[in-house]
Motif scaffolding. Sequence first.
Motif, PDB file in Angstrom:
ATOM      1  N   GLY A 130       0.808  -1.225   0.000  1.00 34.71           N
ATOM      2  CA  GLY A 130       0.000   0.000   0.000  1.00 34.71           C
ATOM      3  C   GLY A 130       0.840   1.273   0.000  1.00 34.71           C
ATOM      4  O   GLY A 130       0.405   2.322  -0.478  1.00 34.71           O
ATOM      5  N   THR A 131       2.048   1.203   0.546  1.00 38.09           N
ATOM      6  CA  THR A 131       2.872   2.414   0.665  1.00 38.09           C
ATOM      7  C   THR A 131       3.779   2.632  -0.538  1.00 38.09           C
ATOM      8  O   THR A 131       4.103   3.758  -0.881  1.00 38.09           O
ATOM      9  N   PHE A 132       4.213   1.557  -1.182  1.00 38.20           N
ATOM     10  CA  PHE A 132       5.241   1.710  -2.219  1.00 38.20           C
ATOM     11  C   PHE A 132       4.931   1.000  -3.535  1.00 38.20           C
ATOM     12  O   PHE A 132       5.038   1.588  -4.603  1.00 38.20           O
ATOM     13  N   VAL A 133       4.526  -0.267  -3.458  1.00 37.78           N
ATOM     14  CA  VAL A 133       4.333  -1.035  -4.701  1.00 37.78           C
ATOM     15  C   VAL A 133       3.110  -0.518  -5.465  1.00 37.78           C
ATOM     16  O   VAL A 133       3.186  -0.221  -6.658  1.00 37.78           O
ATOM     17  N   LEU A 134       1.976  -0.411  -4.750  1.00 37.10           N
ATOM     18  CA  LEU A 134       0.725   0.014  -5.395  1.00 37.10           C
ATOM     19  C   LEU A 134       0.111   1.186  -4.616  1.00 37.10           C
ATOM     20  O   LEU A 134      -0.931   1.037  -3.978  1.00 37.10           O
ATOM     21  N   PRO A 135       0.741   2.364  -4.675  1.00 38.32           N
ATOM     22  CA  PRO A 135       0.203   3.483  -3.892  1.00 38.32           C
ATOM     23  C   PRO A 135      -1.221   3.859  -4.308  1.00 38.32           C
ATOM     24  O   PRO A 135      -1.957   4.452  -3.521  1.00 38.32           O
ATOM     25  N   ASN A 136      -1.609   3.489  -5.550  1.00 33.04           N
ATOM     26  CA  ASN A 136      -2.969   3.806  -6.011  1.00 33.04           C
ATOM     27  C   ASN A 136      -3.890   2.596  -5.985  1.00 33.04           C
ATOM     28  O   ASN A 136      -4.876   2.547  -6.730  1.00 33.04           O
ATOM     29  N   ALA A 137      -3.584   1.622  -5.155  1.00 38.42           N
ATOM     30  CA  ALA A 137      -4.454   0.439  -5.051  1.00 38.42           C
ATOM     31  C   ALA A 137      -5.892   0.875  -4.766  1.00 38.42           C
ATOM     32  O   ALA A 137      -6.115   1.902  -4.111  1.00 38.42           O
ATOM     33  N   ASP A 138      -6.860   0.100  -5.247  1.00 39.52           N
ATOM     34  CA  ASP A 138      -8.273   0.473  -5.059  1.00 39.52           C
ATOM     35  C   ASP A 138      -8.669   0.406  -3.599  1.00 39.52           C
ATOM     36  O   ASP A 138      -9.498   1.183  -3.132  1.00 39.52           O
ATOM     37  N   VAL A 139      -8.103  -0.564  -2.891  1.00 35.49           N
ATOM     38  CA  VAL A 139      -8.384  -0.661  -1.453  1.00 35.49           C
ATOM     39  C   VAL A 139      -7.163  -1.244  -0.753  1.00 35.49           C
ATOM     40  O   VAL A 139      -6.485  -2.123  -1.286  1.00 35.49           O
ATOM     41  N   LYS A 140      -6.879  -0.671   0.418  1.00 36.98           N
ATOM     42  CA  LYS A 140      -5.690  -1.096   1.162  1.00 36.98           C
ATOM     43  C   LYS A 140      -6.091  -1.497   2.580  1.00 36.98           C
ATOM     44  O   LYS A 140      -6.872  -0.785   3.218  1.00 36.98           O
ATOM     45  N   PHE A 141      -5.512  -2.621   3.021  1.00 33.28           N
ATOM     46  CA  PHE A 141      -5.739  -3.049   4.410  1.00 33.28           C
ATOM     47  C   PHE A 141      -4.396  -3.154   5.120  1.00 33.28           C
ATOM     48  O   PHE A 141      -3.390  -3.552   4.506  1.00 33.28           O
ATOM     49  N   TYR A 142      -4.412  -2.824   6.397  1.00 31.47           N
ATOM     50  CA  TYR A 142      -3.252  -3.096   7.245  1.00 31.47           C
ATOM     51  C   TYR A 142      -3.741  -4.044   8.322  1.00 31.47           C
ATOM     52  O   TYR A 142      -4.555  -3.680   9.171  1.00 31.47           O
ATOM     53  N   LEU A 143      -3.272  -5.297   8.215  1.00 33.60           N
ATOM     54  CA  LEU A 143      -3.745  -6.351   9.116  1.00 33.60           C
ATOM     55  C   LEU A 143      -2.698  -6.592  10.195  1.00 33.60           C
ATOM     56  O   LEU A 143      -1.522  -6.799   9.887  1.00 33.60           O
ATOM     57  N   THR A 144      -3.150  -6.566  11.444  1.00 30.24           N
ATOM     58  CA  THR A 144      -2.191  -6.816  12.513  1.00 30.24           C
ATOM     59  C   THR A 144      -2.819  -7.709  13.581  1.00 30.24           C
ATOM     60  O   THR A 144      -3.989  -8.091  13.485  1.00 30.24           O
ATOM     61  N   ALA A 145      -2.019  -8.086  14.578  1.00 30.38           N
ATOM     62  CA  ALA A 145      -2.492  -8.859  15.739  1.00 30.38           C
ATOM     63  C   ALA A 145      -1.385  -8.765  16.781  1.00 30.38           C
ATOM     64  O   ALA A 145      -0.240  -8.420  16.438  1.00 30.38           O
ATOM     65  N   SER A 146      -1.700  -9.101  18.018  1.00 31.10           N
ATOM     66  CA  SER A 146      -0.673  -8.995  19.062  1.00 31.10           C
ATOM     67  C   SER A 146       0.475  -9.962  18.769  1.00 31.10           C
ATOM     68  O   SER A 146       0.277 -10.988  18.105  1.00 31.10           O
ATOM     69  N   ILE A 147       1.645  -9.648  19.275  1.00 26.89           N
ATOM     70  CA  ILE A 147       2.823 -10.513  19.043  1.00 26.89           C
ATOM     71  C   ILE A 147       2.581 -11.908  19.626  1.00 26.89           C
ATOM     72  O   ILE A 147       2.926 -12.920  19.014  1.00 26.89           O
ATOM     73  N   GLU A 148       1.921 -11.952  20.770  1.00 25.33           N
ATOM     74  CA  GLU A 148       1.611 -13.224  21.433  1.00 25.33           C
ATOM     75  C   GLU A 148       0.769 -14.120  20.506  1.00 25.33           C
ATOM     76  O   GLU A 148       1.069 -15.290  20.291  1.00 25.33           O
ATOM     77  N   GLU A 149      -0.281 -13.526  19.956  1.00 18.08           N
ATOM     78  CA  GLU A 149      -1.207 -14.266  19.091  1.00 18.08           C
ATOM     79  C   GLU A 149      -0.513 -14.686  17.787  1.00 18.08           C
ATOM     80  O   GLU A 149      -0.661 -15.819  17.315  1.00 18.08           O
ATOM     81  N   ARG A 150       0.283 -13.795  17.218  1.00 17.49           N
ATOM     82  CA  ARG A 150       0.955 -14.122  15.961  1.00 17.49           C
ATOM     83  C   ARG A 150       1.956 -15.258  16.168  1.00 17.49           C
ATOM     84  O   ARG A 150       2.070 -16.160  15.329  1.00 17.49           O
TER      85      ARG A 150
END
Length: 225
Positions: A130-150
């Motif tokens: 989303g920041t560099f490869v496809l800055p004009n992507a139609d929709v961008k998600f930033y998916l995260t979770a706690s370090i413990e869960e990951r």
Amino acid sequence: MLNIAIDGPAGAGKSTVAKLLAKQLNIIYLDTGAMYRAIALKAIEQGVDVSDTDALSVLLEDTDIDISYVDEQQHVLLDGRDVTDIIRTPQISDGASKVAAIPAVRLKLVELQRRIARMHDVVMDGRDIGTFVLPNADVKFYLTASIEERAKRRLEEMRAKGYEHSLDDVKDDIRARDKNDSEREFAPLRKADDAILIDSTDKTVDEVVEEMLPFIRIASIKGKT
Ligand code: CDP
Ligand code: CDP
């Protein structure tokens, strides 16, 4: 073309969710991490230091990375060799994170990623989509979770494959990669300003997909008008 970007740290669920989305939307899924892993594999096999910028630049001149799809599954070809299955080890994860800090490596792979996005509707996951490869992507998600869960998720995956590791080791590995990925100078891991933030810590895969779909529907309607 419909371009969907999913970024986030290791074990957030990006590839699992991206694969499901691609299936539901009948479009392709591109796992960009696999490309960095393939470069790391080649460096390790040839005894090249994964942090040596000059040596890697020479290696890259003679390296061909390509992607193909067999029964809707992505395959990564390194100099024509299918390396899809052998790039999933902790050693290659660590190597990928190191080669990924080298701008020449990124530029070569980003060119291929952008070419694929120009030709196909795609869900692409990585760290800098989303920041560099496809800055004009139609929709961008930033998916995260706690370090413990990951770390727990990764550990379960490893156990299912028959590898025994301690939760602390997996956590250390993820933490080190998160640090490398977010502190590197060129195209670091970070949420794009216009990305939708989803914390999957207490969510199932299906719940995450359901949360994403309405945003994608709106984006694809907008794209057609
Ligand atoms: O691609 P990324 O490193 O972000 O994560 P992944 O390879 O998709 O691995 C995530 C693991 O956590 C998979 O085994 C999923 O089944 C599981 N999981 C998930 O992805 N999302 C949830 N909300 C819950 C579990
Ligand atoms: O699945 P997991 O999150 O463990 O890793 P991956 O997505 O296969 O990515 C492996 C490594 O490649 C990451 O730790 C990053 O250092 C790098 N990478 C990157 O820098 N940029 C991308 N677009 C994708 C991966």
